[in-house]
Design a protein around this motif. Sequence first.
Motif, short mmCIF file in Angstrom:
data_model
loop_
_atom_site.label_atom_id
_atom_site.label_comp_id
_atom_site.label_asym_id
_atom_site.label_seq_id
_atom_site.Cartn_x
_atom_site.Cartn_y
_atom_site.Cartn_z
N VAL A 1 0.85 -1.20 0.00
CA VAL A 1 0.00 0.00 0.00
C VAL A 1 0.89 1.24 0.00
N LYS A 2 1.88 1.23 0.85
CA LYS A 2 2.80 2.37 0.94
C LYS A 2 3.53 2.57 -0.40
N GLU A 3 3.91 1.47 -1.05
CA GLU A 3 4.60 1.56 -2.34
C GLU A 3 3.71 2.19 -3.41
N LYS A 4 2.42 1.82 -3.42
CA LYS A 4 1.49 2.38 -4.41
C LYS A 4 1.29 3.87 -4.16
N VAL A 5 1.18 4.25 -2.90
CA VAL A 5 1.02 5.67 -2.56
C VAL A 5 2.27 6.45 -2.98
N LYS A 6 3.44 5.88 -2.72
CA LYS A 6 4.70 6.53 -3.09
C LYS A 6 4.79 6.70 -4.60
N ASN B 1 5.17 10.25 -6.39
CA ASN B 1 6.28 10.53 -7.31
C ASN B 1 5.78 10.97 -8.68
N GLU B 2 4.74 10.30 -9.19
CA GLU B 2 4.18 10.68 -10.49
C GLU B 2 3.65 12.10 -10.47
N LEU B 3 2.97 12.47 -9.40
CA LEU B 3 2.39 13.81 -9.30
C LEU B 3 3.45 14.90 -9.22
N GLU C 1 7.33 16.37 -14.03
CA GLU C 1 6.90 17.39 -14.98
C GLU C 1 5.90 16.79 -15.98
N LYS C 2 6.16 15.57 -16.43
CA LYS C 2 5.24 14.88 -17.35
C LYS C 2 4.64 13.70 -16.59
N ILE C 3 3.40 13.87 -16.15
CA ILE C 3 2.72 12.88 -15.32
C ILE C 3 2.18 11.75 -16.18
N ASP C 4 2.45 10.52 -15.76
CA ASP C 4 1.92 9.33 -16.43
C ASP C 4 0.60 8.97 -15.76
N LYS C 5 -0.50 9.40 -16.37
CA LYS C 5 -1.82 9.19 -15.79
C LYS C 5 -2.16 7.70 -15.68
N LYS C 6 -1.62 6.91 -16.58
CA LYS C 6 -1.89 5.47 -16.55
C LYS C 6 -1.31 4.84 -15.28
N ARG D 1 -3.63 5.84 -12.48
CA ARG D 1 -4.88 5.09 -12.60
C ARG D 1 -4.70 3.64 -12.13
N ASN D 2 -3.63 3.00 -12.57
CA ASN D 2 -3.37 1.61 -12.17
C ASN D 2 -3.17 1.49 -10.66
N SER D 3 -2.42 2.41 -10.09
CA SER D 3 -2.18 2.38 -8.64
C SER D 3 -3.47 2.65 -7.87
N MET D 4 -4.26 3.60 -8.35
CA MET D 4 -5.53 3.90 -7.69
C MET D 4 -6.50 2.72 -7.78
N ASN D 5 -6.54 2.05 -8.91
CA ASN D 5 -7.40 0.86 -9.04
C ASN D 5 -6.97 -0.21 -8.05
N TRP D 6 -5.66 -0.40 -7.90
CA TRP D 6 -5.16 -1.38 -6.95
C TRP D 6 -5.57 -0.97 -5.53
N LEU D 7 -5.39 0.31 -5.20
CA LEU D 7 -5.75 0.79 -3.86
C LEU D 7 -7.25 0.65 -3.61
N LYS D 8 -8.07 0.93 -4.60
CA LYS D 8 -9.51 0.79 -4.44
C LYS D 8 -9.91 -0.64 -4.12
#
Length: 87
Positions: free
Chosen positions: A38-43, A47-49, A52-57, A60-67
């Motif tokens: 969980v901590k790794e997905k949040v990290k 890091n993505e946020l 400069e160029k955010i990878d939305k995918k 999205r993948n990390s958020m789906n896993w967290l959900k």
Amino acid sequence: MQYNQRKWTKVSIDQNIEIQTFNEVYKKIDDEKYSDEVKEKVKLIENELNKEKIDKKQIRNSMNWLKNNAVGIAGIISPLIVKAFGA
């Protein structure tokens, strides 16, 4: 305000969203003894946020896993993501 399209009833939606920091999210993860994954997905999201160029995918993948695995954490990270995109 929103209107129910079927009955045209006036509906009021009030949302009180408290924007937390990632440090507060990590504290909640530790306090409630979530897994290291969980901590790794949040990290990863944090890091993505910060890129400069955010990878939305990736987000999205990390958020789906967290959900699916830590819905309480997903719920408090969502406003941080929205805030990062300026919405």
